[in-house]
Motif scaffolding. Structure first.
Motif, mmCIF file in Angstrom:
data_model
loop_
_atom_site.group_PDB
_atom_site.id
_atom_site.type_symbol
_atom_site.label_atom_id
_atom_site.label_comp_id
_atom_site.label_asym_id
_atom_site.label_seq_id
_atom_site.Cartn_x
_atom_site.Cartn_y
_atom_site.Cartn_z
ATOM 1 N N LEU A 140 41.095 33.821 34.476
ATOM 2 C CA LEU A 140 40.297 34.482 34.132
ATOM 3 C C LEU A 140 41.036 35.698 32.906
ATOM 4 O O LEU A 140 40.430 36.229 32.095
ATOM 5 C CB LEU A 140 40.849 36.149 34.967
ATOM 6 C CG LEU A 140 39.683 35.647 37.000
ATOM 7 C CD1 LEU A 140 40.288 36.956 37.552
ATOM 8 C CD2 LEU A 140 38.425 35.385 36.317
ATOM 9 N N VAL A 141 42.287 35.702 32.613
ATOM 10 C CA VAL A 141 43.140 36.750 31.547
ATOM 11 C C VAL A 141 42.677 36.202 30.401
ATOM 12 O O VAL A 141 42.326 36.912 29.505
ATOM 13 C CB VAL A 141 44.952 36.704 31.795
ATOM 14 C CG1 VAL A 141 45.159 37.811 30.719
ATOM 15 C CG2 VAL A 141 45.130 37.698 32.940
ATOM 16 N N TYR A 155 43.210 48.100 28.660
ATOM 17 C CA TYR A 155 43.296 50.146 30.009
ATOM 18 C C TYR A 155 44.482 49.188 30.606
ATOM 19 O O TYR A 155 45.115 49.512 31.677
ATOM 20 C CB TYR A 155 41.834 49.511 29.693
ATOM 21 C CG TYR A 155 41.276 49.546 30.911
ATOM 22 C CD1 TYR A 155 41.218 49.353 31.948
ATOM 23 C CD2 TYR A 155 40.249 48.598 30.836
ATOM 24 C CE1 TYR A 155 40.503 49.360 33.108
ATOM 25 C CE2 TYR A 155 39.633 47.650 31.499
ATOM 26 C CZ TYR A 155 39.276 48.222 32.795
ATOM 27 O OH TYR A 155 38.935 47.810 33.500
ATOM 28 N N VAL A 156 43.751 47.758 31.529
ATOM 29 C CA VAL A 156 44.330 47.089 32.745
ATOM 30 C C VAL A 156 46.300 47.385 32.196
ATOM 31 O O VAL A 156 46.901 47.656 33.634
ATOM 32 C CB VAL A 156 43.351 46.311 32.983
ATOM 33 C CG1 VAL A 156 44.873 45.744 34.351
ATOM 34 C CG2 VAL A 156 42.403 46.497 33.437
ATOM 35 N N SER A 157 46.635 46.888 30.838
ATOM 36 C CA SER A 157 47.582 46.919 31.502
ATOM 37 C C SER A 157 48.478 48.193 31.019
ATOM 38 O O SER A 157 49.661 48.530 31.764
ATOM 39 C CB SER A 157 48.288 46.225 29.860
ATOM 40 O OG SER A 157 47.833 46.629 28.543
ATOM 41 N N SER A 313 41.448 50.639 43.790
ATOM 42 C CA SER A 313 40.163 50.423 42.476
ATOM 43 C C SER A 313 38.860 49.111 43.493
ATOM 44 O O SER A 313 38.045 49.420 42.328
ATOM 45 C CB SER A 313 41.145 49.247 41.701
ATOM 46 O OG SER A 313 42.184 48.780 41.637
ATOM 47 N N TYR A 314 39.465 48.909 43.740
ATOM 48 C CA TYR A 314 38.673 47.827 44.218
ATOM 49 C C TYR A 314 37.171 47.862 45.314
ATOM 50 O O TYR A 314 36.629 48.008 45.078
ATOM 51 C CB TYR A 314 38.890 46.637 45.692
ATOM 52 C CG TYR A 314 38.424 45.194 46.321
ATOM 53 C CD1 TYR A 314 37.373 45.125 45.319
ATOM 54 C CD2 TYR A 314 39.151 44.375 46.418
ATOM 55 C CE1 TYR A 314 36.541 43.958 45.842
ATOM 56 C CE2 TYR A 314 38.809 43.300 46.808
ATOM 57 C CZ TYR A 314 37.194 42.633 46.869
ATOM 58 O OH TYR A 314 37.011 41.488 47.009
ATOM 59 N N THR A 315 37.345 49.217 46.344
ATOM 60 C CA THR A 315 36.142 49.953 46.839
ATOM 61 C C THR A 315 35.292 50.755 45.754
ATOM 62 O O THR A 315 33.936 51.208 45.676
ATOM 63 C CB THR A 315 36.772 50.948 47.598
ATOM 64 O OG1 THR A 315 38.473 50.354 48.829
ATOM 65 C CG2 THR A 315 36.018 52.579 48.142
ATOM 66 N N CYS A 316 36.014 50.919 44.471
ATOM 67 C CA CYS A 316 35.243 51.217 43.480
ATOM 68 C C CYS A 316 33.957 50.497 42.303
ATOM 69 O O CYS A 316 33.291 50.953 42.241
ATOM 70 C CB CYS A 316 36.124 52.402 42.611
ATOM 71 S SG CYS A 316 37.060 53.641 43.277
ATOM 72 N N TYR A 327 34.585 44.652 35.919
ATOM 73 C CA TYR A 327 35.258 46.090 35.544
ATOM 74 C C TYR A 327 36.426 45.468 37.256
ATOM 75 O O TYR A 327 36.987 46.922 37.099
ATOM 76 C CB TYR A 327 34.113 46.855 36.872
ATOM 77 C CG TYR A 327 32.973 47.573 35.512
ATOM 78 C CD1 TYR A 327 33.547 46.806 33.551
ATOM 79 C CD2 TYR A 327 31.969 48.290 35.930
ATOM 80 C CE1 TYR A 327 32.593 47.531 32.901
ATOM 81 C CE2 TYR A 327 31.534 48.830 34.606
ATOM 82 C CZ TYR A 327 31.854 48.528 33.275
ATOM 83 O OH TYR A 327 31.248 49.207 32.368
ATOM 84 N N GLY A 328 36.352 44.107 37.828
ATOM 85 C CA GLY A 328 37.235 44.036 39.293
ATOM 86 C C GLY A 328 38.385 43.839 38.132
ATOM 87 O O GLY A 328 39.137 43.402 38.889
ATOM 88 N N PHE A 329 39.228 43.737 36.922
ATOM 89 C CA PHE A 329 39.707 43.391 36.298
ATOM 90 C C PHE A 329 41.371 43.906 36.568
ATOM 91 O O PHE A 329 42.092 43.590 36.608
ATOM 92 C CB PHE A 329 39.905 43.352 34.848
ATOM 93 C CG PHE A 329 40.166 42.161 33.684
ATOM 94 C CD1 PHE A 329 40.395 40.636 34.396
ATOM 95 C CD2 PHE A 329 41.973 43.058 33.277
ATOM 96 C CE1 PHE A 329 40.874 40.363 33.322
ATOM 97 C CE2 PHE A 329 42.581 41.965 32.813
ATOM 98 C CZ PHE A 329 42.494 40.537 32.478
#
Length: 399
Positions: A140-141, A155-157, A313-316, A327-329
């Motif tokens: 995935l990465v 942004y995730v980092s 975050s999973y819920t969002c 968006y689930g990254f």
């Protein structure tokens, strides 16, 4: 008779040196291999790179590089436009330069996961190193950055480093880094419910820390101001995402969200009817989680902070409208850290990654959205419910 004394001494020194530094050699070899892995996609172009990223790069370059930032280019925020401007000075093909910037953040991302796992596993260096390389070699990465040329690792980092600094009780650093994540993507907002909950429940920092978020966003606009875009760009960077949020007018976009289960026509009219109820429904679920944690008086420790970040975050992503497959990254990467302290989550983590890889493949290889989103939505919902049960059970278990 030949004298092997000298050669034996040399061999002994070489083998001794290798044995004494075996772990370091292995780490270095894996790092080199991870770099090579990112070189393999080479000239591979995604639809996003062809239609957006490369044209933006070429426009900035043709209008003066850094000084080409005097006008808005593309639909990513200003700091990413600044990065593109810097890349125009690197003597590489546009696609190589763009992928390079994304891949650099892969290592910052892996470092954040490693630091979090180090804290979660009682400062276990072996686990920290293993998690580092799991992230670097995660399909995935490297697909996201080295093939797709996307900036999700950026942004995730930063979001993960913000979580790490919260765990270390360095709250100002946490919010400065978190604010900077918004300079790249709006999706950093998926862990804002975590920080809002911790502000009320944990009571360890002042509300003034939240000012770091808009301040960092304004600072990110400074290069564009210097380039000649004007002081209005400071205001623009604060309102940028308001306009972006209205671009996509579908309930789901190649992501098996909860709304795929309705099997309704995924039209703009369908979106306008369900958009507000979907947002309200998501807020209610988030509130239910927070109320449950309040009533159970859960301990605010490193483990529970990571669990809460994952679930919120999973819920969002699962319940909000207009969600993409990328968006689930954030929670997909957090799932790697969680697997180190709750082995029961390894199987759902693998299932979640397989599901997302199928979505990536549909888009990157076939160039189309997945056609089996209804079935995948059930799989996604079951994975989510499993995590909800397992992680909440773990959080309320005082032992």
């Amino acid at each position: 008779m030949k004298d092997y004394t000298k050669s034996n001494r040399l061999d002994n020194k070489i083998t001794g040196l290798i044995c004494d530094n075996w772990n370091k050699i292995c780490i270095f070899a894996l790092l080199v291999l991870s770099v090579y892995l990112r070189m393999l996609p080479g000239d591979a172009l995604s639809g996003d790179a062809t239609a957006k990223l490369i044209p933006w790069y070429e426009e900035i370059k043709s209008t003066g590089g850094f000084w080409g930032l005097d006008h808005e280019v593309g639909d990513y925020n200003m700091f990413y436009q600044f990065i593109l401007a810097i890349l125009t000075y690197i003597p590489l093909k546009p696609i190589y330069a763009i992928k390079l910037s994304s891949c650099v953040f892969d290592y910052l991302l892996a470092g954040a996961v490693s630091a979090i796992v180090f804290e979660l596993t009682n400062k276990n260096k072996v686990n920290a190193y293993i998690s580092l390389f799991i992230v670097l070699f995660s399909p995935l990465v490297w697909i996201n950055s080295a093939w797709w040329a996307q900036c999700d690792a950026m942004y995730v980092s930063l979001c993960l480093w913000a979580i790490y600094f919260y765990i270390k009780e360095k709250y100002l650093a946490c919010f400065v880094i978190y604010g900077f994540s918004f300079a790249f993507k709006l999706q950093g907002i998926f862990i804002l419910p975590l920080f809002l909950f911790l502000y009320v429940y944990h009571k360890r920092y002042t509300i003034l820390n939240y000012l770091a978020i808009p301040i960092m966003m304004m600072i990110s606009a400074i290069p564009c101001v210097i380039a000649g875009r004007g002081k209005k760009s400071i205001i623009r960077v604060m309102t940028f995402y308001i306009f972006e949020a209205g671009i996509w007018k579908k309930m789901y976009l190649n992501y098996p969200s909860f709304w795929c289960l309705l099997r309704g026509e995924n039209s703009e009219e369908f979106f306008e009817i369900l958009k507000s109820p979907a947002i309200a429904f998501t807020v209610i679920i988030l509130a239910v989680f927070m109320t449950y944690w309040f009533n159970k008086k859960i301990e605010v420790n490193a483990k529970n902070i990571v669990f809460m970040a994952f679930l919120l975050s999973y819920t969002c992503v699962l319940f909000l409208p207009a969600m993409h497959e990328r968006y689930g990254f954030l929670f997909e990467i957090l799932g790697i850290a969680i697997a180190f302290i709750n082995k029961k989550t390894i199987i759902p983590l693998i299932a979640m990654n397989a599901m997302i890889l199928a979505l990536y493949g549909n888009y990157l290889i076939l160039g189309v959205s997945a056609t089996n989103l209804y079935a995948l939505a059930w799989v996604n919902l079951l994975i989510y419910l499993f995590y909800v049960y397992i992680l909440n059970k773990d959080m309320v278990n005082k032992k």
